[in-house]
Design a protein around this motif. Structure first.
Motif, mmCIF file in Angstrom:
data_model
loop_
_atom_site.group_PDB
_atom_site.id
_atom_site.type_symbol
_atom_site.label_atom_id
_atom_site.label_comp_id
_atom_site.label_asym_id
_atom_site.label_seq_id
_atom_site.Cartn_x
_atom_site.Cartn_y
_atom_site.Cartn_z
ATOM 1 N N ILE A 1 0.835 -1.200 0.000
ATOM 2 C CA ILE A 1 0.000 0.000 0.000
ATOM 3 C C ILE A 1 0.868 1.248 0.000
ATOM 4 C CG2 ILE A 1 -1.735 1.291 1.298
ATOM 5 C CD1 ILE A 1 -2.777 -1.468 2.295
ATOM 6 N N GLU A 2 1.985 1.216 0.715
ATOM 7 C CA GLU A 2 2.895 2.363 0.718
ATOM 8 C C GLU A 2 3.488 2.608 -0.662
ATOM 9 O OE1 GLU A 2 5.659 1.464 3.806
ATOM 10 O OE2 GLU A 2 4.352 2.213 5.424
ATOM 11 N N SER A 3 3.712 1.539 -1.412
ATOM 12 C CA SER A 3 4.226 1.715 -2.775
ATOM 13 C C SER A 3 3.179 2.385 -3.662
ATOM 14 C CB SER A 3 4.645 0.368 -3.377
ATOM 15 O OG SER A 3 3.522 -0.467 -3.623
ATOM 16 N N LEU A 4 1.903 2.074 -3.421
ATOM 17 C CA LEU A 4 0.825 2.741 -4.155
ATOM 18 C C LEU A 4 0.702 4.200 -3.716
ATOM 19 C CD1 LEU A 4 -1.927 -0.046 -4.080
ATOM 20 C CD2 LEU A 4 -0.487 0.614 -6.022
ATOM 21 N N GLU A 5 0.930 4.453 -2.438
ATOM 22 C CA GLU A 5 0.892 5.828 -1.948
ATOM 23 C C GLU A 5 1.987 6.666 -2.610
ATOM 24 O OE1 GLU A 5 0.307 8.126 2.257
ATOM 25 O OE2 GLU A 5 1.707 6.450 2.235
ATOM 26 N N ALA A 6 3.146 6.061 -2.831
ATOM 27 C CA ALA A 6 4.231 6.772 -3.503
ATOM 28 C C ALA A 6 3.824 7.168 -4.919
ATOM 29 C CB ALA A 6 5.482 5.897 -3.534
ATOM 30 N N VAL A 7 3.063 6.296 -5.582
ATOM 31 C CA VAL A 7 2.555 6.611 -6.916
ATOM 32 C C VAL A 7 1.612 7.814 -6.844
ATOM 33 C CG1 VAL A 7 1.120 5.793 -8.824
ATOM 34 C CG2 VAL A 7 2.799 4.263 -7.777
ATOM 35 N N ALA A 8 0.701 7.793 -5.873
ATOM 36 C CA ALA A 8 -0.259 8.892 -5.726
ATOM 37 C C ALA A 8 0.447 10.210 -5.434
ATOM 38 C CB ALA A 8 -1.255 8.563 -4.615
ATOM 39 N N LYS A 9 1.474 10.162 -4.589
ATOM 40 C CA LYS A 9 2.192 11.392 -4.225
ATOM 41 C C LYS A 9 2.960 11.961 -5.408
ATOM 42 C CE LYS A 9 2.683 10.740 0.769
ATOM 43 N NZ LYS A 9 3.641 10.542 1.889
ATOM 44 N N THR A 10 3.358 11.096 -6.331
ATOM 45 C CA THR A 10 4.023 11.575 -7.542
ATOM 46 C C THR A 10 3.124 12.524 -8.317
ATOM 47 O OG1 THR A 10 5.294 9.528 -7.709
ATOM 48 C CG2 THR A 10 5.121 10.852 -9.715
ATOM 49 N N TYR A 11 1.810 12.327 -8.160
ATOM 50 C CA TYR A 11 0.835 13.147 -8.882
ATOM 51 C C TYR A 11 0.137 14.133 -7.942
ATOM 52 C CZ TYR A 11 1.700 10.033 -12.760
ATOM 53 O OH TYR A 11 2.311 9.344 -13.787
ATOM 54 N N LYS A 12 0.903 14.640 -6.963
ATOM 55 C CA LYS A 12 0.511 15.760 -6.095
ATOM 56 C C LYS A 12 -0.473 15.393 -4.996
ATOM 57 C CE LYS A 12 1.289 19.260 -9.682
ATOM 58 N NZ LYS A 12 0.703 20.433 -10.386
ATOM 59 N N ALA A 13 -0.791 14.117 -4.807
ATOM 60 C CA ALA A 13 -1.645 13.749 -3.683
ATOM 61 C C ALA A 13 -0.867 13.926 -2.381
ATOM 62 C CB ALA A 13 -2.114 12.304 -3.811
ATOM 63 N N VAL B 1 -6.521 12.602 -10.793
ATOM 64 C CA VAL B 1 -5.295 12.191 -11.469
ATOM 65 C C VAL B 1 -4.456 11.288 -10.573
ATOM 66 C CG1 VAL B 1 -3.099 13.023 -12.398
ATOM 67 C CG2 VAL B 1 -5.221 14.180 -13.012
ATOM 68 N N ALA B 2 -4.341 11.643 -9.298
ATOM 69 C CA ALA B 2 -3.519 10.854 -8.382
ATOM 70 C C ALA B 2 -4.073 9.442 -8.198
ATOM 71 C CB ALA B 2 -3.420 11.564 -7.037
ATOM 72 N N LEU B 3 -5.385 9.344 -7.955
ATOM 73 C CA LEU B 3 -5.964 8.009 -7.774
ATOM 74 C C LEU B 3 -6.033 7.269 -9.105
ATOM 75 C CD1 LEU B 3 -6.983 6.252 -5.488
ATOM 76 C CD2 LEU B 3 -9.303 6.997 -6.001
ATOM 77 N N GLY B 4 -6.150 8.017 -10.208
ATOM 78 C CA GLY B 4 -6.110 7.381 -11.522
ATOM 79 C C GLY B 4 -4.775 6.712 -11.786
ATOM 80 N N ALA B 5 -3.687 7.329 -11.318
ATOM 81 C CA ALA B 5 -2.360 6.719 -11.466
ATOM 82 C C ALA B 5 -2.263 5.446 -10.636
ATOM 83 C CB ALA B 5 -1.290 7.715 -11.039
ATOM 84 N N VAL B 6 -2.894 5.446 -9.464
ATOM 85 C CA VAL B 6 -2.942 4.232 -8.633
ATOM 86 C C VAL B 6 -3.739 3.150 -9.353
ATOM 87 C CG1 VAL B 6 -3.788 3.258 -6.462
ATOM 88 C CG2 VAL B 6 -2.662 5.500 -6.477
ATOM 89 N N ARG B 7 -4.865 3.541 -9.949
ATOM 90 C CA ARG B 7 -5.679 2.586 -10.715
ATOM 91 C C ARG B 7 -4.860 1.937 -11.828
ATOM 92 N NH1 ARG B 7 -8.193 2.632 -15.662
ATOM 93 N NH2 ARG B 7 -10.040 1.279 -15.819
ATOM 94 N N LYS B 8 -4.106 2.759 -12.553
ATOM 95 C CA LYS B 8 -3.287 2.246 -13.655
ATOM 96 C C LYS B 8 -2.241 1.263 -13.142
ATOM 97 C CE LYS B 8 -0.627 3.875 -17.647
ATOM 98 N NZ LYS B 8 -0.142 5.076 -18.380
ATOM 99 N N GLN B 9 -1.623 1.589 -11.995
ATOM 100 C CA GLN B 9 -0.619 0.699 -11.421
ATOM 101 C C GLN B 9 -1.236 -0.617 -10.975
ATOM 102 O OE1 GLN B 9 2.787 1.427 -11.248
ATOM 103 N NE2 GLN B 9 2.878 -0.754 -10.769
ATOM 104 N N LEU B 10 -2.435 -0.555 -10.388
ATOM 105 C CA LEU B 10 -3.130 -1.779 -9.974
ATOM 106 C C LEU B 10 -3.471 -2.655 -11.170
ATOM 107 C CD1 LEU B 10 -5.504 -0.240 -7.292
ATOM 108 C CD2 LEU B 10 -3.743 -1.968 -6.848
ATOM 109 N N GLY B 11 -3.826 -2.019 -12.288
ATOM 110 C CA GLY B 11 -4.113 -2.791 -13.493
ATOM 111 C C GLY B 11 -2.935 -3.635 -13.910
#
Length: 343
Positions: free
Chosen positions: A91-103, A157-167
């Protein structure tokens, strides 16, 4: 025809059409990957169920002054049947993705085998499981991921990047839907520039606004949609186009809304407005990226794999050794001076 001839793949006769706003609200991108169906949901109600500070900004939604941003800044993904597989580290790795997009962060909860919340922000919502799960369609062993921001588009955008990573991580792609095309339509025409305190066009000043907004261009610029359209495939933009303004009076109104004085507009674009007065017909177009299309048809991850003469990361071509030294006479003709840096 091309897909059938080369790949024996049957494309549908008609592609999906998704509005720009829905593309961001549901998928967090104006070039969504539609090969899997995990949609983001609005979670504004979460701010009312508990005193959780991170959700207050999303509920306040500072972008309400702009018509298209009236949706909530609290977004959630329900990731099905993975709660027992996803550790805090995942989950922390997904959070890092979200933070990349300003979350500012990625809030989360798991639903255990008894239907109770555990981990993350679960202490704020203990006892509210039935109501939350009912509204989100969540079940036992699901993982709930939230992004909240005062700006709707940042949250999307931030959660969308998480969605893409989960895919990718969970291989959610539907094998029967190998190539999923869609048209993105109804793009916003104007955007508010907060730093300079004025309206500007999202794309360019020569795009045709949709006719139903012509009477309210000046009174409500934030609501205006343009006659723009993008063709997307599997998370990539393949083509972008628009209809163009051909009426000089309409063009001058757009100049005024974005702050171009009559003198400035005349100096920069007077030739174009003058040309419209001779009866330029309605016109538009679209620019497809054939290299990108071939890349996707071949399941490559880099466009360099399908370009005949690829440039490297130094913007140099290894085959013809460009860029090379330019003749001094050519530089003079172009009024360019090259100053070599001293070692």
């Amino acid at each position: 025809y091309i897909f059938k001839k080369t790949l024996n793949y049957n494309l549908p006769a008609h592609f999906d059409r998704i509005t720009w706003e829905d593309a961001f609200d549901l998928y967090g991108s104006d070039k969504p990957d539609l090969r899997f169906d995990m949609k983001m949901q609005d979670a504004a109600f979460m701010a009312e169920l508990a005193d959780f500070n991170a959700f207050k900004a999303g509920a306040a939604n500072a972008d309400k002054s702009i018509e298209r941003h009236k949706r909530s800044g609290i977004k959630v993904l329900v990731v099905k049947n993975v709660a027992d597989k996803y550790s805090r580290k995942h989950i922390e790795s997904l959070e890092a993705v979200a933070k990349t997009y300003k979350a500012k962060g990625l809030a989360w909860m798991k639903i255990d085998a008894e239907g109770k919340f555990e981990g993350g922000i679960s202490k704020f919502y203990a006892g509210k499981e039935a109501e939350i799960c009912s509204k989100l369609g969540a079940e036992k062993n699901d993982l709930l991921l939230f992004v909240s921001d005062e700006k709707w588009q940042v949250a999307c955008v931030a959660l969308g990047a998480v969605r893409k990573q989960l895919g990718k991580d969970l291989n959610l792609y539907n094998p029967a839907d190998e190539f999923h095309f869609a048209w993105i339509i109804d793009f916003p025409y104007f955007a508010w520039n907060e730093e300079e305190n004025h309206w500007e066009t999202e794309h360019h000043m020569f795009t045709l606004p949709q006719k139903k907004y012509w009477d309210t261009l000046e009174s409500n610029p934030g609501a205006v949609k343009g006659d723009l359209y993008d063709l997307v495939l599997n998370g990539y933009e393949l083509a972008s186009g628009s209809m163009r303004i051909n009426d000089p009076a309409l063009q001058e109104r757009i100049f005024e809304i974005v702050g171009y004085s009559r003198e400035r507009a005349e100096k920069a674009f007077g030739f174009l407005v003058q040309a419209f007065k001779f009866g330029a017909p309605p016109h538009g177009g679209i620019a497809p990226g054939l290299d990108r299309l071939i890349m996707l048809m071949r399941h490559e991850e880099s466009i360099h794999e399908v370009i005949a003469f690829p440039k490297n990361n130094l913007a140099a071509c290894p085959m013809d050794e460009c860029p090379s030294v330019v003749d001094e006479k050519q530089l003079q003709d172009l009024h360019i001076t090259v100053t070599e840096r001293e070692e």
